[in-house]
Design an enzyme around this catalytic site. Structure first.
Site, PDB file in Angstrom:
ATOM      1  N   LYS A  13      13.008  94.633 -41.019  1.00  0.00           N
ATOM      2  CA  LYS A  13      13.094  95.455 -42.266  1.00  0.00           C
ATOM      3  C   LYS A  13      14.559  95.447 -42.528  1.00  0.00           C
ATOM      4  O   LYS A  13      15.041  95.380 -43.743  1.00  0.00           O
ATOM      5  CB  LYS A  13      12.964  97.014 -41.699  1.00  0.00           C
ATOM      6  CG  LYS A  13      11.451  97.203 -41.221  1.00  0.00           C
ATOM      7  CD  LYS A  13      11.447  98.915 -40.784  1.00  0.00           C
ATOM      8  CE  LYS A  13      12.280  99.499 -39.739  1.00  0.00           C
ATOM      9  NZ  LYS A  13      11.838  98.829 -38.437  1.00  0.00           N
ATOM     10  N   ARG A  88       9.832 108.107 -41.776  1.00  0.00           N
ATOM     11  CA  ARG A  88       9.232 107.630 -40.354  1.00  0.00           C
ATOM     12  C   ARG A  88       8.247 108.330 -39.792  1.00  0.00           C
ATOM     13  O   ARG A  88       7.638 108.186 -38.654  1.00  0.00           O
ATOM     14  CB  ARG A  88      10.552 107.557 -39.307  1.00  0.00           C
ATOM     15  CG  ARG A  88      10.724 106.299 -38.720  1.00  0.00           C
ATOM     16  CD  ARG A  88      11.965 106.663 -37.792  1.00  0.00           C
ATOM     17  NE  ARG A  88      12.075 105.718 -37.039  1.00  0.00           N
ATOM     18  CZ  ARG A  88      12.991 104.623 -37.239  1.00  0.00           C
ATOM     19  NH1 ARG A  88      13.640 104.491 -38.244  1.00  0.00           N
ATOM     20  NH2 ARG A  88      13.042 103.668 -36.193  1.00  0.00           N
ATOM     21  N   ARG A 127      18.905  90.408 -30.662  1.00  0.00           N
ATOM     22  CA  ARG A 127      19.492  90.789 -31.687  1.00  0.00           C
ATOM     23  C   ARG A 127      21.171  91.291 -31.402  1.00  0.00           C
ATOM     24  O   ARG A 127      21.286  91.757 -30.221  1.00  0.00           O
ATOM     25  CB  ARG A 127      18.805  92.198 -31.958  1.00  0.00           C
ATOM     26  CG  ARG A 127      19.628  92.834 -33.202  1.00  0.00           C
ATOM     27  CD  ARG A 127      18.943  93.957 -34.075  1.00  0.00           C
ATOM     28  NE  ARG A 127      18.024  94.743 -33.095  1.00  0.00           N
ATOM     29  CZ  ARG A 127      17.284  95.595 -33.684  1.00  0.00           C
ATOM     30  NH1 ARG A 127      16.975  95.478 -34.962  1.00  0.00           N
ATOM     31  NH2 ARG A 127      16.884  96.655 -32.819  1.00  0.00           N
ATOM     32  N   ARG A 160      22.633  96.837 -29.437  1.00  0.00           N
ATOM     33  CA  ARG A 160      22.449  98.097 -29.560  1.00  0.00           C
ATOM     34  C   ARG A 160      21.920  98.768 -28.261  1.00  0.00           C
ATOM     35  O   ARG A 160      21.081  98.269 -27.558  1.00  0.00           O
ATOM     36  CB  ARG A 160      21.442  98.320 -30.574  1.00  0.00           C
ATOM     37  CG  ARG A 160      21.893  98.249 -31.982  1.00  0.00           C
ATOM     38  CD  ARG A 160      20.981  98.307 -32.900  1.00  0.00           C
ATOM     39  NE  ARG A 160      19.608  99.246 -33.074  1.00  0.00           N
ATOM     40  CZ  ARG A 160      18.811  99.277 -33.607  1.00  0.00           C
ATOM     41  NH1 ARG A 160      18.964  98.498 -34.948  1.00  0.00           N
ATOM     42  NH2 ARG A 160      17.612  99.828 -33.695  1.00  0.00           N
ATOM     43  N   ARG A 171      10.175 103.146 -28.441  1.00  0.00           N
ATOM     44  CA  ARG A 171      10.226 103.045 -29.815  1.00  0.00           C
ATOM     45  C   ARG A 171       8.940 102.485 -30.221  1.00  0.00           C
ATOM     46  O   ARG A 171       8.560 102.989 -31.248  1.00  0.00           O
ATOM     47  CB  ARG A 171      11.405 102.219 -30.075  1.00  0.00           C
ATOM     48  CG  ARG A 171      12.757 103.008 -29.730  1.00  0.00           C
ATOM     49  CD  ARG A 171      13.930 101.914 -29.615  1.00  0.00           C
ATOM     50  NE  ARG A 171      14.113 101.206 -31.102  1.00  0.00           N
ATOM     51  CZ  ARG A 171      14.748 100.118 -31.249  1.00  0.00           C
ATOM     52  NH1 ARG A 171      15.339  99.515 -30.164  1.00  0.00           N
ATOM     53  NH2 ARG A 171      14.719  99.529 -32.299  1.00  0.00           N
TER      54      ARG A 171
END
Ligand code: AP5
Ligand code: MG
Length: 213
Positions: A13, A88, A127, A160, A171
């Site tokens: 996203k 969300r 990431r 992160r 998550r």
């Protein structure tokens, strides 16, 4: 043009929103980025958000909604914006809809980036994120020119805290329980478009651009 990016954690996203923001010259508004910036700056909001984010849980709606509505009321959002990570859950979507309808406005597109769980776990492990400007990299798929440094703003890239394998599982579960119902919500409104997010990021981008026209 008001766009919502839907999709699981790690679906891409943020990557797509950033490219779209540049092409259409409208802001990329990510609630996750706003929280991470506040954590970096040690604000009270950041400290509160971190207690939820580190567990892979959603930050309470009252906090998130206030921040989002303040952000989209800013001048740079007058031409439109790309929401990434908001709404969300259904209550957040309802608040957004009410706030927009008071202005005689609505969401034009909800782009759902579809990626299976296996790909997601691989993507999150590699990431690297820039907290200063929100840019996203991947050590294999999208490496920065200089290791550990953001190409766009020169700041140090971070791993992160919520990308640890144990948090990623939570998550994904929170996404399935609370966020996935938004796919039906926006489908009913006639604005939903599904996009195959497993493709190369440029191909995903071109597919979205073709939808937006
Ligand atoms: P948030 O920051 O929104 O995280 P998320 O939804 O979990 O999504 P991610 O940012 O992890 O993934 P992404 O889809 O942006 O993927 P990316 O482009 O980075 O939220 C974090 C936390 O904040 C939440 O858990 C919650 O606690 C809180 N929060 C935020 N908003 C909230 C709200 N509204 N309400 C309550 N709480 C909220 O891509 C992932 C990786 O894959 C990257 O390395 C990238 O380079 C790579 N990649 C991207 N596209 C491709 C491709 N096509 N092929 C190969 N690799 C790719
Ligand atoms: Mg993101």
């Amino acid at each position: 043009m008001k766009i919502i990016m839907l999709g699981a954690p790690g679906a891409g996203k943020g990557t797509q929103a950033e490219m779209l923001a540049e092409k259409y010259d409208i802001p990329h508004v990510s609630t996750g980025d706003i929280f991470r910036m506040n954590i970096k700056n040690g604000t009270e909001l950041g400290m509160e958000a971190k207690t939820y984010m580190d567990k892979g849980l959603l930050v309470p709606d009252e906090l998130t909604v206030r921040i989002l509505l303040d952000r989209v009321a800013k001048d740079d959002c007058k031409k439109g914006y790309i929401l990434d990570g908001f709404p969300r859950n259904i209550p957040q979507a309802n608040v957004l809809e009410e706030a927009l309808s008071k202005l005689g406005d609505k969401i034009d597109y909800a782009i759902n980036v579809e990626v299976p769980d296996e790909n997601i776990i691989r993507r999150m492990g590699g990431r690297r994120a820039c907290v200063a400007c929100g840019a996203t990299y991947h050590i294999e798929n999208v490496p920065p020119k200089k290791e550990g440094i953001c190409d766009k703003c020169g700041q140090e890239l971070i791993l992160r805290d919520d990308d640890k394998p144990e948090t990623v599982g939570n998550r994904l579960q929170v996404y399935k329980d609370q966020t996935q119902p938004l796919i039906d919500f926006y489908s009913t409104k006639g604005v939903l478009h599904n996009v195959d997010g497993t493709k190369d990021m440029k191909e995903v981008f071109e597919t979205i651009v073709a939808i937006l026209g």
